[in-house]
Design an enzyme around this catalytic site. Structure first.
Site, PDB file in Angstrom:
ATOM      1  N   ASP A 151      11.065  -0.031   0.227  1.00 27.91           N
ATOM      2  CA  ASP A 151      10.796  -1.464   0.072  1.00 27.91           C
ATOM      3  C   ASP A 151      11.933  -2.221  -0.604  1.00 27.91           C
ATOM      4  OD1 ASP A 151      10.500  -0.888  -2.709  1.00 27.91           O
ATOM      5  OD2 ASP A 151       8.348  -0.551  -2.453  1.00 27.91           O
TER       6      ASP A 151
ATOM      7  N   PRO B 163       0.829  -1.215   0.000  1.00 32.70           N
ATOM      8  CA  PRO B 163       0.000   0.000   0.000  1.00 32.70           C
ATOM      9  C   PRO B 163       0.859   1.259   0.000  1.00 32.70           C
ATOM     10  CG  PRO B 163      -0.563  -1.453   1.845  1.00 32.70           C
ATOM     11  CD  PRO B 163       0.671  -2.006   1.230  1.00 32.70           C
ATOM     12  N   ASP B 164       0.371   2.330  -0.613  1.00 31.87           N
ATOM     13  CA  ASP B 164       1.078   3.607  -0.514  1.00 31.87           C
ATOM     14  C   ASP B 164       0.653   4.291   0.781  1.00 31.87           C
ATOM     15  OD1 ASP B 164      -1.453   4.562  -1.030  1.00 31.87           O
ATOM     16  OD2 ASP B 164      -0.959   5.539  -2.928  1.00 31.87           O
ATOM     17  N   PHE B 165       0.962   5.568   0.905  1.00 34.96           N
ATOM     18  CA  PHE B 165       0.557   6.294   2.113  1.00 34.96           C
ATOM     19  C   PHE B 165      -0.860   6.838   2.000  1.00 34.96           C
ATOM     20  CE2 PHE B 165       4.714   8.018   4.192  1.00 34.96           C
ATOM     21  CZ  PHE B 165       4.855   6.819   4.855  1.00 34.96           C
ATOM     22  N   ARG B 166      -1.092   7.540   0.894  1.00 32.80           N
ATOM     23  CA  ARG B 166      -2.225   8.469   0.903  1.00 32.80           C
ATOM     24  C   ARG B 166      -3.432   8.053   0.080  1.00 32.80           C
ATOM     25  NH1 ARG B 166       2.345  11.257   1.422  1.00 32.80           N
ATOM     26  NH2 ARG B 166       2.493  12.656   3.193  1.00 32.80           N
TER      27      ARG B 166
ATOM     28  N   ASN C  55      10.906   5.292  -1.856  1.00 30.83           N
ATOM     29  CA  ASN C  55      10.457   4.019  -1.317  1.00 30.83           C
ATOM     30  C   ASN C  55      11.519   3.357  -0.451  1.00 30.83           C
ATOM     31  OD1 ASN C  55       8.133   4.505  -2.638  1.00 30.83           O
ATOM     32  ND2 ASN C  55       8.442   3.002  -4.266  1.00 30.83           N
TER      33      ASN C  55
ATOM     34  N   HIS D  41      14.836   8.219   1.137  1.00 31.13           N
ATOM     35  CA  HIS D  41      14.293   8.066   2.486  1.00 31.13           C
ATOM     36  C   HIS D  41      14.857   6.829   3.166  1.00 31.13           C
ATOM     37  CE1 HIS D  41      10.663  10.828   1.383  1.00 31.13           C
ATOM     38  NE2 HIS D  41      11.791  11.486   1.525  1.00 31.13           N
TER      39      HIS D  41
HETATM   40  P1  CNA Z   1       1.904   8.740  -1.317  1.00 31.40           P
HETATM   41  O1  CNA Z   1       1.770  10.057  -0.653  1.00 31.40           O
HETATM   42  O2  CNA Z   1       1.084   7.648  -0.766  1.00 31.40           O
HETATM   43  O3  CNA Z   1       1.556   8.961  -2.859  1.00 31.40           O
HETATM   44  C1  CNA Z   1       1.473   7.884  -3.753  1.00 31.40           C
HETATM   45  C2  CNA Z   1       0.967   8.421  -5.075  1.00 31.40           C
HETATM   46  O4  CNA Z   1       0.953   7.362  -6.002  1.00 31.40           O
HETATM   47  C3  CNA Z   1      -0.435   8.974  -4.992  1.00 31.40           C
HETATM   48  O5  CNA Z   1      -0.503  10.177  -5.719  1.00 31.40           O
HETATM   49  C4  CNA Z   1      -1.303   7.883  -5.631  1.00 31.40           C
HETATM   50  O6  CNA Z   1      -2.419   8.379  -6.282  1.00 31.40           O
HETATM   51  C5  CNA Z   1      -0.317   7.311  -6.625  1.00 31.40           C
HETATM   52  N1  CNA Z   1      -0.607   5.911  -6.924  1.00 31.40           N
HETATM   53  C6  CNA Z   1      -0.702   4.880  -6.070  1.00 31.40           C
HETATM   54  N2  CNA Z   1      -0.957   3.731  -6.726  1.00 31.40           N
HETATM   55  C7  CNA Z   1      -1.024   4.064  -8.038  1.00 31.40           C
HETATM   56  C8  CNA Z   1      -1.274   3.332  -9.218  1.00 31.40           C
HETATM   57  N3  CNA Z   1      -1.478   2.010  -9.195  1.00 31.40           N
HETATM   58  N4  CNA Z   1      -1.295   3.981 -10.397  1.00 31.40           N
HETATM   59  C9  CNA Z   1      -1.080   5.313 -10.456  1.00 31.40           C
HETATM   60  N5  CNA Z   1      -0.818   6.066  -9.353  1.00 31.40           N
HETATM   61  C10 CNA Z   1      -0.803   5.452  -8.164  1.00 31.40           C
HETATM   62  O7  CNA Z   1       3.408   8.254  -1.327  1.00 31.40           O
HETATM   63  P2  CNA Z   1       4.700   9.081  -1.705  1.00 31.40           P
HETATM   64  O8  CNA Z   1       5.657   8.125  -2.251  1.00 31.40           O
HETATM   65  O9  CNA Z   1       4.417  10.309  -2.457  1.00 31.40           O
HETATM   66  O10 CNA Z   1       5.184   9.538  -0.271  1.00 31.40           O
HETATM   67  C11 CNA Z   1       6.462   9.355   0.106  1.00 31.40           C
HETATM   68  C12 CNA Z   1       6.568   8.414   1.311  1.00 31.40           C
HETATM   69  C13 CNA Z   1       5.798   7.167   1.141  1.00 31.40           C
HETATM   70  C14 CNA Z   1       7.975   7.961   1.440  1.00 31.40           C
HETATM   71  O11 CNA Z   1       8.539   8.556   2.543  1.00 31.40           O
HETATM   72  C15 CNA Z   1       7.952   6.455   1.594  1.00 31.40           C
HETATM   73  O12 CNA Z   1       8.816   6.024   2.584  1.00 31.40           O
HETATM   74  C16 CNA Z   1       6.564   6.135   1.917  1.00 31.40           C
HETATM   75  N6  CNA Z   1       6.056   4.824   1.554  1.00 31.40           N
HETATM   76  C17 CNA Z   1       6.817   3.936   0.878  1.00 31.40           C
HETATM   77  C18 CNA Z   1       6.323   2.703   0.534  1.00 31.40           C
HETATM   78  C19 CNA Z   1       7.195   1.737  -0.200  1.00 31.40           C
HETATM   79  O13 CNA Z   1       8.395   1.722   0.022  1.00 31.40           O
HETATM   80  N7  CNA Z   1       6.634   0.936  -1.087  1.00 31.40           N
HETATM   81  C20 CNA Z   1       4.994   2.369   0.861  1.00 31.40           C
HETATM   82  C21 CNA Z   1       4.236   3.317   1.574  1.00 31.40           C
HETATM   83  C22 CNA Z   1       4.782   4.528   1.906  1.00 31.40           C
END
Ligand code: CNA
Length: 449
Positions: A220, A144-147, A218, A237
């Site tokens: 991960d 999952p992402d954050f937002r 990321n 990060h």
């Molecule tokens: P965020 O704020 O959650 O933004 C993610 C963005 O990606 C959003 O605009 C979503 O709409 C978009 N998105 C998600 N899935 C899709 C998809 N399938 N297709 C198109 N667009 C999509 O996360 P950010 O990366 O902007 O924020 C930075 C944080 C998140 C960092 O500090 C990370 O450490 C942190 N994070 C990382 C992970 C990971 O490592 N996989 C997971 C969750 C959070």
């Protein structure tokens, strides 16, 4: 005494002028070179003039036209935070609250943008591509992402018993109570998810000798697992690959830290007895030194691709404003973010909205890379032992955040079949990069480029 020296030593090794901490606000902003030129002579202004290539400029102006034909002429700006209202499937020209009749035209214009950027790449106009990525590139791997509302981690933190979502990455909060982060860390530790098509697309940019650097937020580790070499990657990060004391920064064996955390124990610093944590950068902590490669990379970039990030976390978010104003920027995301919320878009800016994996597959098709990427995925993924781990972050291809209720215990073995892009097979731990590419890459660049 020793403790403060150790702490000071680490800080002293970092030039003071480059010290930046991670923040979720706009406290630290990189300056847009386009803006600095207007406000007086500056290094960027001169540099940009010198580096303008007339052929490239011609291509870019064609791109701007094709990318903006269908944009609304309104000068109105989206207000901060309102980007979420531009929904998946809409394009750069179809902002929330604006008439929907523009959607089909805008969508095709947006696709024209993708075509134009593909054309530039095919013509060899872009040879120093910088990729800026966020959690959205890994959602297709089941993380999952954050937002993202509903499925994002921030919407699903009740079980961690924290006062507000960001607390889980707040260093002062961690200092008082590391358990919420350690619970999450069990799920985030690399090993239970596989890279997906998007990661391999970026690896293919490297394979083609086009990737100047990838800057990822990321943690991960999937960029490394898919074979993007260390010298092409900035994990802005941090990551789980190393660990250290959160107080005195004394290093701690990463495997021991992982073992303790996975078993519900707290790793303790052998030097000062404070809590050890993986070197994931928390709010209020310094970014790694490699982050500062951006000061050389971004002025040198001739194409910026921004993928799967909400551009909410500073100072990372402002990096996208530090490429030269003639450099095309392509946003691939579910909705418009950061400077791409502006109408009209900057000349040379392109937005392709929708599901990222679907967009990237289309992009690869335009570039004629699809077969090579599939082949790369096959060969890389078959190197992995198909040990199947069901991560607590995702169950049977869905994130637990969506509806599953109580997550499975971390690292639980499962018998479902693994496939590239899924959230399953444990990595063999020794992902090799293709020798052809890597020799090319190391010849052409190093972290000091
Ligand atoms: P965020 O704020 O959650 O933004 C993610 C963005 O990606 C959003 O605009 C979503 O709409 C978009 N998105 C998600 N899935 C899709 C998809 N399938 N297709 C198109 N667009 C999509 O996360 P950010 O990366 O902007 O924020 C930075 C944080 C998140 C960092 O500090 C990370 O450490 C942190 N994070 C990382 C992970 C990971 O490592 N996989 C997971 C969750 C959070």
């Amino acid at each position: 005494m020793n403790r403060s020296r150790s702490s000071w030593d680490k800080k002293a090794s970092q030039p003071l002028v480059t010290r930046m901490t991670r923040s979720s606000s706009s406290q630290v902003r990189h300056t847009d070179p386009a803006e600095t030129q207007d406000s007086g002579p500056g290094p960027y202004g001169k540099q940009r003039k010198k580096q303008t290539d007339s052929a490239l400029a011609q291509d870019l102006s064609q791109m701007s036209v094709s990318g903006q034909d269908a944009l609304p002429t309104s000068k109105g700006k989206m207000s901060k935070g309102s980007s979420d209202s531009v929904q998946a499937g809409q394009s750069s020209g179809s902002r929330s609250g604006q008439a929907s009749p523009s959607v089909p035209a805008a969508k095709s214009a947006s696709r024209g943008g993708l075509v134009s950027v593909a054309r530039l790449l095919k013509l060899g106009r872009c040879k120093n591509v910088v990729v800026v990525a966020g959690a959205g590139i890994s959602t297709a791997s089941g993380i999952p992402d954050f937002r993202t509302p509903g499925t994002g981690l921030y919407a699903n933190l009740e079980k961690y018993n924290i006062p507000y979502p960001e607390a889980i990455f707040n260093i002062d909060y961690f200092s008082n109570d590391p358990q919420p982060f350690f619970s999450l860390a069990k799920a985030l530790y690399p090993g239970s998810h596989r890279p997906n098509y998007i990661h391999y697309f970026i690896r293919m940019l490297h394979h083609k000798g086009l990737l100047l650097r990838m800057y990822t937020q990321n943690i991960d580790g999937l960029e490394k697992v898919c074979g993007i070499p260390d010298d092409k990657l900035v994990e802005a990060h941090g990551s789980f690959a190393t660990a250290s004391c959160h107080l005195c920064y004394t290093t701690y064996p990463a495997e021991e830290a992982k073992h303790a955390i996975m078993n519900g124990n707290v790793p303790i610093c052998t030097f000062c007895a404070a809590t050890v944590k993986p070197d994931v950068v928390f709010f209020g902590e310094d970014l790694p030194q490699t982050y500062f490669l951006h000061t050389k990379d971004f002025p040198k970039a001739d194409l910026l691709i921004i993928m799967g990030t909400s551009l909410q976390i500073e100072p990372f978010a402002s990096l996208v404003n530090t490429v030269r104003s003639t450099v095309p920027r392509l946003l691939l995301n579910r909705h418009a973010v950061g400077p791409f919320e502006k109408v009209p878009l900057r000349r040379g800016d392109h937005v392709e909205l929708g599901d990222l994996e679907e967009t990237v597959r289309r992009f690869a098709e335009m570039l004629g890379w699809s077969d090579e990427i599939e082949e790369l995925m096959r060969s890389q993924e078959t190197q992995s032992i198909p040990t199947l781990i069901n991560s607590p972050l995702s169950v049977s291809g869905q994130t637990f955040c969506q509806s599953r209720g109580a997550p499975e215990p971390p690292g639980r073995m499962d018998t479902s079949r693994s496939r590239p892009g899924g959230q399953i097979a444990a990595s063999s731990g020794s992902e090799e990069t293709d020798s052809e590419t890597d020799s090319k890459s190391s010849a052409s660049s190093s972290p000091s480029n």
